[in-house]
Motif scaffolding. Structure first.
Motif, PDB file in Angstrom:
ATOM      1  N   VAL A 215       0.842  -1.202   0.000  1.00 23.13           N
ATOM      2  CA  VAL A 215       0.000   0.000   0.000  1.00 23.13           C
ATOM      3  C   VAL A 215       0.873   1.246   0.000  1.00 23.13           C
ATOM      4  O   VAL A 215       0.647   2.177  -0.779  1.00 23.13           O
ATOM      5  N   SER A 216       1.914   1.270   0.833  1.00 20.37           N
ATOM      6  CA  SER A 216       2.694   2.507   0.898  1.00 20.37           C
ATOM      7  C   SER A 216       3.541   2.718  -0.366  1.00 20.37           C
ATOM      8  O   SER A 216       3.852   3.854  -0.712  1.00 20.37           O
ATOM      9  N   ILE A 235      -1.778   4.492   7.896  1.00 19.55           N
ATOM     10  CA  ILE A 235      -1.561   3.939   9.236  1.00 19.55           C
ATOM     11  C   ILE A 235      -1.305   2.448   9.070  1.00 19.55           C
ATOM     12  O   ILE A 235      -2.158   1.716   8.561  1.00 19.55           O
ATOM     13  N   CYS A 236      -0.116   2.004   9.448  1.00 26.32           N
ATOM     14  CA  CYS A 236       0.197   0.573   9.350  1.00 26.32           C
ATOM     15  C   CYS A 236       0.465   0.050  10.744  1.00 26.32           C
ATOM     16  O   CYS A 236       1.189   0.692  11.504  1.00 26.32           O
ATOM     17  N   ASP A 237      -0.121  -1.090  11.103  1.00 34.81           N
ATOM     18  CA  ASP A 237       0.224  -1.616  12.428  1.00 34.81           C
ATOM     19  C   ASP A 237       1.602  -2.267  12.342  1.00 34.81           C
ATOM     20  O   ASP A 237       2.179  -2.420  11.276  1.00 34.81           O
ATOM     21  N   GLN A 238       2.138  -2.602  13.512  1.00 35.45           N
ATOM     22  CA  GLN A 238       3.552  -2.989  13.541  1.00 35.45           C
ATOM     23  C   GLN A 238       3.809  -4.416  13.101  1.00 35.45           C
ATOM     24  O   GLN A 238       4.935  -4.800  12.885  1.00 35.45           O
ATOM     25  N   HIS A 239       2.737  -5.198  13.015  1.00 31.89           N
ATOM     26  CA  HIS A 239       2.957  -6.589  12.653  1.00 31.89           C
ATOM     27  C   HIS A 239       3.160  -6.730  11.156  1.00 31.89           C
ATOM     28  O   HIS A 239       2.522  -6.055  10.366  1.00 31.89           O
ATOM     29  N   THR A 240       4.045  -7.634  10.811  1.00 28.49           N
ATOM     30  CA  THR A 240       4.275  -7.867   9.398  1.00 28.49           C
ATOM     31  C   THR A 240       3.472  -9.094   8.996  1.00 28.49           C
ATOM     32  O   THR A 240       3.767 -10.199   9.436  1.00 28.49           O
ATOM     33  N   VAL A 241       2.436  -8.879   8.230  1.00 27.31           N
ATOM     34  CA  VAL A 241       1.614 -10.012   7.824  1.00 27.31           C
ATOM     35  C   VAL A 241       1.604 -10.082   6.308  1.00 27.31           C
ATOM     36  O   VAL A 241       1.417  -9.075   5.621  1.00 27.31           O
ATOM     37  N   HIS A 242       1.810 -11.285   5.812  1.00 26.26           N
ATOM     38  CA  HIS A 242       1.828 -11.462   4.363  1.00 26.26           C
ATOM     39  C   HIS A 242       0.497 -12.023   3.880  1.00 26.26           C
ATOM     40  O   HIS A 242      -0.184 -12.731   4.591  1.00 26.26           O
ATOM     41  N   THR A 272      -7.833   8.380   4.659  1.00 25.39           N
ATOM     42  CA  THR A 272      -6.973   7.586   5.544  1.00 25.39           C
ATOM     43  C   THR A 272      -7.017   6.118   5.135  1.00 25.39           C
ATOM     44  O   THR A 272      -8.100   5.528   5.052  1.00 25.39           O
ATOM     45  N   ILE A 273      -5.841   5.579   4.860  1.00 25.16           N
ATOM     46  CA  ILE A 273      -5.757   4.156   4.513  1.00 25.16           C
ATOM     47  C   ILE A 273      -5.002   3.467   5.637  1.00 25.16           C
ATOM     48  O   ILE A 273      -3.882   3.872   5.979  1.00 25.16           O
ATOM     49  N   ALA A 274      -5.624   2.469   6.227  1.00 22.58           N
ATOM     50  CA  ALA A 274      -4.976   1.799   7.365  1.00 22.58           C
ATOM     51  C   ALA A 274      -4.942   0.296   7.130  1.00 22.58           C
ATOM     52  O   ALA A 274      -5.890  -0.277   6.581  1.00 22.58           O
ATOM     53  N   THR A 299      -8.620  -0.595   5.834  1.00 25.06           N
ATOM     54  CA  THR A 299      -9.744   0.344   5.817  1.00 25.06           C
ATOM     55  C   THR A 299      -9.368   1.573   4.998  1.00 25.06           C
ATOM     56  O   THR A 299      -8.239   2.045   5.045  1.00 25.06           O
ATOM     57  N   VAL A 300     -10.335   2.041   4.246  1.00 23.59           N
ATOM     58  CA  VAL A 300     -10.140   3.247   3.438  1.00 23.59           C
ATOM     59  C   VAL A 300     -11.253   4.204   3.846  1.00 23.59           C
ATOM     60  O   VAL A 300     -12.431   3.943   3.595  1.00 23.59           O
ATOM     61  N   SER A 301     -10.889   5.291   4.534  1.00 27.17           N
ATOM     62  CA  SER A 301     -11.898   6.210   5.079  1.00 27.17           C
ATOM     63  C   SER A 301     -11.723   7.596   4.491  1.00 27.17           C
ATOM     64  O   SER A 301     -10.602   8.053   4.286  1.00 27.17           O
ATOM     65  N   ASP A 302     -12.849   8.242   4.267  1.00 25.86           N
ATOM     66  CA  ASP A 302     -12.767   9.642   3.830  1.00 25.86           C
ATOM     67  C   ASP A 302     -13.691  10.492   4.687  1.00 25.86           C
ATOM     68  O   ASP A 302     -14.523   9.971   5.435  1.00 25.86           O
ATOM     69  N   THR A 303     -13.498  11.795   4.580  1.00 27.13           N
ATOM     70  CA  THR A 303     -14.343  12.719   5.341  1.00 27.13           C
ATOM     71  C   THR A 303     -15.288  13.438   4.367  1.00 27.13           C
ATOM     72  O   THR A 303     -15.532  14.631   4.497  1.00 27.13           O
ATOM     73  N   GLY A 304     -15.769  12.683   3.390  1.00 29.25           N
ATOM     74  CA  GLY A 304     -16.564  13.279   2.316  1.00 29.25           C
ATOM     75  C   GLY A 304     -18.051  13.331   2.584  1.00 29.25           C
ATOM     76  O   GLY A 304     -18.512  13.264   3.735  1.00 29.25           O
TER      77      GLY A 304
END
Ligand code: ATP
Ligand code: MG
Length: 376
Positions: A215-216, A235-242, A272-274, A299-304
């Motif tokens: 994603v990044s 926003i990426c959590d710290q775990h590395t998941v494949h 915001t993409i998390a 998650t893909v969030s917008d303030t639209g």
């Protein structure tokens, strides 16, 4: 949540009203004092659950259930039957045969009433999700079949028109017409490709990827799509998941979601993409129609502008668009849906008009999380 109580006793209705106001303050209650009045309300107001008294003059509870279940528009509304303490087993069986979903005995315990309503809502939601995915599945089979045959025909049109175009000199009077045929055939091809993606007939080439990195790495491109007046947060959590994913499909999915978010925020806002890793136990997984296991939650969030509640069941349908002609074909989210399903995942949406929209996607991870070692 909308609840309809049908009872000829005003006292009973008042008790139910009091209980719901206290224990389910978000619920909206409408009351009817006869079966006939209840049916009229059910047909026009579409409650999420009906609380129904059995003994009523004129049209009794049994008759009311029969009418409710006969009408396709009200057949899916769960009915909780309120019975007198001395009701016989054969009467319960009769109500069940007619389509009642649960029973409560008078005097009603408020805790039992609330618990029953919650169960009914869970079942109704699960049924709605199932019907929705069955509908999309059916449209997918139809659209996929048509798109597949169309694609073959278009290959011929594209091939011959391109050949003729190459053979015609720019000053040839037919040159411009041929160019238009080639361009139209290209647009038609892109449309049929979108339908093939929706119906999962597009071939995928999965490879193991770490979603957060994927994603990044797409960030620069996404920034260009959304423009300067929208802030992009990752926003990426710290775990590395494949996960085993088709890279270009995931990129196409993010692109479509980002374009929609951009269109929903013409005056700017936040996208915001998390990504996070989650472990779904059997209860959490079954609520999402997935198998238990480790998932990547994107998650893909917008303030639209948000999506009105009544449009939400339609947004994944191919060709559903609220955009003006020429601005949207209504295939973006259909493609996203097809891509998520092809990856054995699930997608849902949560939106509040005026506040924004969040698309929530679960994709199965194919390894156990690698927890960073720094604390050990
Ligand atoms: N983030 C969002 N905010 C508000 N509405 C949205 C959002 N995403 C989708 N929608 C609504 O869902 C509809 C369908 O979206 P979809 O991406 O399938 O088609 P489209 O964007 O209209 O056209 P296309 O993607 O083919 O160019 C949109 O027209 C819009 O009404
Ligand atoms: Mg779109």
């Amino acid at each position: 949540m909308k609840i309809l109580a049908i009872d000829d006793s005003n006292v009973n209705l008042l008790v139910m009203k009091g209980t719901l106001e206290k224990h389910l303050p978000d619920a909206r209650l409408e009351t009817a004092s006869s079966g006939k009045e209840g049916l009229d309300l059910a047909r026009t107001w579409f409650p999420d659950t009906i609380l129904l008294d059995l003994q009523m003059p004129d049209m009794d509870g049994y008759e009311t259930i029969r009418h409710l279940k006969q009408n396709p528009a009200t057949a899916y509304i769960p009915v909780i039957v309120i019975t007198a303490a001395d009701v016989e087993s054969k009467d319960r069986v009769r109500a069940l045969d007619l389509g009642a979903d649960a029973f409560l005995q008078k005097p009603i315990s408020s805790h039992e009433l609330v618990a029953h309503i919650k169960v009914m809502l869970r079942i109704k939601k699960a049924e709605e999700r199932l019907r929705h995915s069955q509908k999309l599945e059916a449209i997918g089979i139809l659209a996929g079949g048509v798109a597949h045959d169309f694609n073959n025909i278009l290959t011929v049109i594209r091939g011959y028109s391109t050949m003729l175009l190459m053979q015609s000199a720019p000053e040839d009077p037919n040159h411009e017409s041929l160019q238009m045929i080639v361009d139209a055939a290209k647009r038609a091809t892109s449309l049929t490709q979108s339908l093939l993606t929706f119906s999962r007939k597009q071939e995928s080439t999965p490879s193991k990827a770490e979603l957060c990195t994927l994603v990044s790495s797409f960030e620069k491109f996404l920034r260009r799509i959304i423009g300067d007046n929208i802030t992009l947060n990752f926003i990426c959590d710290q775990h590395t998941v494949h996960a085993s994913v088709d890279r270009s499909m995931i990129e196409q999915m993010l692109m479509n979601l980002a374009i929609n978010a951009r269109d929903a925020m013409p005056d700017g806002g936040q996208l915001t993409i998390a990504t996070a890793h989650v472990v779904l136990d059997s209860k959490a997984a079954s609520a999402l129609e997935l198998s238990p296991g480790i998932y990547i939650h994107l998650t893909v969030s917008d303030t639209g502008c948000g999506i009105p509640k009544e449009l939400i069941p339609k947004i994944f349908d191919p060709f559903f668009t609220t955009k003006e002609i020429g601005k949207g074909s209504g295939l973006g989210l259909s493609m996203v849906y097809g891509i998520v399903k092809q990856h054995c995942g699930t997608i849902s949406v949560d939106s509040l008009p005026g506040n924004g929209t969040t698309f929530s996607i679960y994709l199965p991870a194919n390894d156990t999380p690698v927890i960073p070692q720094e604390n050990q």
